[in-house]
Write an enzyme that holds these catalytic residues in place. Structure first.
Site, PDB file in Angstrom:
ATOM      1  N   GLU A 109      43.422 -34.337  55.127  1.00  0.00           N
ATOM      2  CA  GLU A 109      42.007 -34.678  55.014  1.00  0.00           C
ATOM      3  C   GLU A 109      41.629 -35.178  53.623  1.00  0.00           C
ATOM      4  OE1 GLU A 109      40.381 -31.288  58.177  1.00  0.00           O
ATOM      5  OE2 GLU A 109      39.710 -31.261  56.082  1.00  0.00           O
ATOM      6  N   ASP A 119      52.876 -19.406  48.849  1.00  0.00           N
ATOM      7  CA  ASP A 119      52.644 -20.644  49.591  1.00  0.00           C
ATOM      8  C   ASP A 119      51.144 -20.941  49.608  1.00  0.00           C
ATOM      9  OD1 ASP A 119      53.223 -22.858  51.127  1.00  0.00           O
ATOM     10  OD2 ASP A 119      53.527 -21.762  52.996  1.00  0.00           O
ATOM     11  N   HIS A 120      50.807 -22.210  49.574  1.00  0.00           N
ATOM     12  CA  HIS A 120      49.417 -22.679  49.734  1.00  0.00           C
ATOM     13  C   HIS A 120      48.444 -21.996  48.779  1.00  0.00           C
ATOM     14  CE1 HIS A 120      49.718 -24.562  54.050  1.00  0.00           C
ATOM     15  NE2 HIS A 120      50.639 -25.018  53.222  1.00  0.00           N
ATOM     16  N   GLY A 137      47.016 -31.124  55.980  1.00  0.00           N
ATOM     17  CA  GLY A 137      46.971 -30.751  57.383  1.00  0.00           C
ATOM     18  C   GLY A 137      48.278 -30.092  57.777  1.00  0.00           C
ATOM     19  N   PRO A 138      48.347 -29.434  58.945  1.00  0.00           N
ATOM     20  CA  PRO A 138      49.571 -28.732  59.326  1.00  0.00           C
ATOM     21  C   PRO A 138      50.730 -29.663  59.685  1.00  0.00           C
ATOM     22  CG  PRO A 138      47.904 -28.545  61.044  1.00  0.00           C
ATOM     23  CD  PRO A 138      47.246 -29.207  59.883  1.00  0.00           C
ATOM     24  N   ARG A 178      42.337 -25.364  54.109  1.00  0.00           N
ATOM     25  CA  ARG A 178      43.739 -24.973  54.288  1.00  0.00           C
ATOM     26  C   ARG A 178      44.482 -24.959  52.955  1.00  0.00           C
ATOM     27  NH1 ARG A 178      48.912 -27.426  55.965  1.00  0.00           N
ATOM     28  NH2 ARG A 178      50.054 -25.862  57.195  1.00  0.00           N
ATOM     29  N   GLU A 221      39.910 -27.166  69.313  1.00  0.00           N
ATOM     30  CA  GLU A 221      38.998 -27.586  68.250  1.00  0.00           C
ATOM     31  C   GLU A 221      37.548 -27.667  68.721  1.00  0.00           C
ATOM     32  OE1 GLU A 221      41.508 -30.379  65.243  1.00  0.00           O
ATOM     33  OE2 GLU A 221      41.130 -31.224  67.226  1.00  0.00           O
ATOM     34  N   GLN A 256      51.980 -19.095  59.202  1.00  0.00           N
ATOM     35  CA  GLN A 256      53.138 -19.980  59.316  1.00  0.00           C
ATOM     36  C   GLN A 256      54.309 -19.446  58.492  1.00  0.00           C
ATOM     37  OE1 GLN A 256      52.184 -23.861  57.683  1.00  0.00           O
ATOM     38  NE2 GLN A 256      52.668 -23.194  55.614  1.00  0.00           N
ATOM     39  N   LYS A 274      55.108 -35.536  49.780  1.00  0.00           N
ATOM     40  CA  LYS A 274      56.127 -35.737  50.805  1.00  0.00           C
ATOM     41  C   LYS A 274      56.662 -37.158  50.851  1.00  0.00           C
ATOM     42  CE  LYS A 274      56.482 -35.297  55.856  1.00  0.00           C
ATOM     43  NZ  LYS A 274      55.752 -34.863  57.058  1.00  0.00           N
TER      44      LYS A 274
END
Length: 251
Positions: free
Chosen positions: A119, A9-10, A113-114, A94, A173, A34, A238
């Protein structure tokens, strides 16, 4: 260069040649914190030590954008971070899946982003882009960093992305105050704290969340469509859409 870290993943994995003849390569956070990797610590803020570099140990390269010579060696003008010069060009990422240089010499990226705050960034040498402590801008909205790996018995706690279990370290943050922090050029579809990420009226809550999972990014600099000149074009994993971001004269 071999044995760069990877995951299921990622991975990011975007590679381009810059106008300086150097290779630029993105490595994501490997899906840490995650889903099936929820007990793995996020290494996006962890910088390599000199000993690791000397041993060609790249274990702390996740969550970074690397800059390499074409033979895999470290460029002499790469940034020195914590007193160490490595392949790391920028960090705190990320999942940056798109990078592109404009003819203005600026390096642009887009990044997942989650749940919100995908971004678009300008990547500067030695800058810290905040993940996992910050998504988008430091507005304390719709995101707190819940560090699952800080749990004493993480593997014994079932993962639920909608909660932060008791005993886990939590960060807002605004608590992230690194001097070399770089805010994004754009934070996509940011929402406020009262946004319902799991609206029961949605048959698939994942699709109701405002993130779009940006992937490749390109730059349009032609005169063929005058109103599009100097625009970034980003694709979405997506939404099945292309997003256009108009740049000003400075880029």
């Amino acid at each position: 260069m071999e044995k760069l870290p990877a995951s299921d993943d990622h991975n990011s994995g975007r590679l381009i040649v810059g106008p300086d003849g150097k290779l630029y390569y993105t490595i994501g956070d490997l899906g840490a914190n995650q889903n099936r990797n929820y007990c793995n610590p996020v290494l996006s803020q962890t910088l390599p030590t000199q000993e690791e570099i000397d041993q060609q140990d790249w274990a702390n390269y996740p969550g970074k954008i690397l800059r390499l010579n074409t033979d895999g060696s470290i460029p002499e003008d790469n940034p020195e971070l914590n007193g160490v010069r490595s392949h790391v060009y920028s960090y705190g990422h990320r999942n940056a899946q798109g990078i592109i240089f404009g003819t203005n010499g600026l390096l642009y990226s887009d990044e997942h982003g989650p749940n919100t705050d995908d971004e678009v960034n300008i990547i500067y040498s030695g800058k810290n882009y905040g993940w996992p402590f910050v998504v988008g801008v430091r507005d304390d909205q719709a995101y707190d960093y819940c560090n699952w790996s800080s749990l004493e018995n993480c593997s014994g706690v079932g993962y639920d992305g909608n909660i932060c279990p008791a005993g886990a370290d939590v960060f807002e943050e605004s608590g992230f105050t690194e001097e070399n922090y770089q805010e994004p050029l754009a934070s996509m579809f940011a929402v406020s704290d009262d946004y319902d990420f799991d609206d029961p009226r949605c048959s698939n809550p994942w699709f109701c969340r405002p993130n779009v999972a940006p992937s490749s990014i390109g730059i349009y600099e032609s005169d063929a469509i005058p109103s599009w000149k100097n625009s970034l074009l980003g694709t979405s994993l997506k939404r099945g859409q292309i997003y256009r971001y108009q740049l000003d004269e400075s880029g």
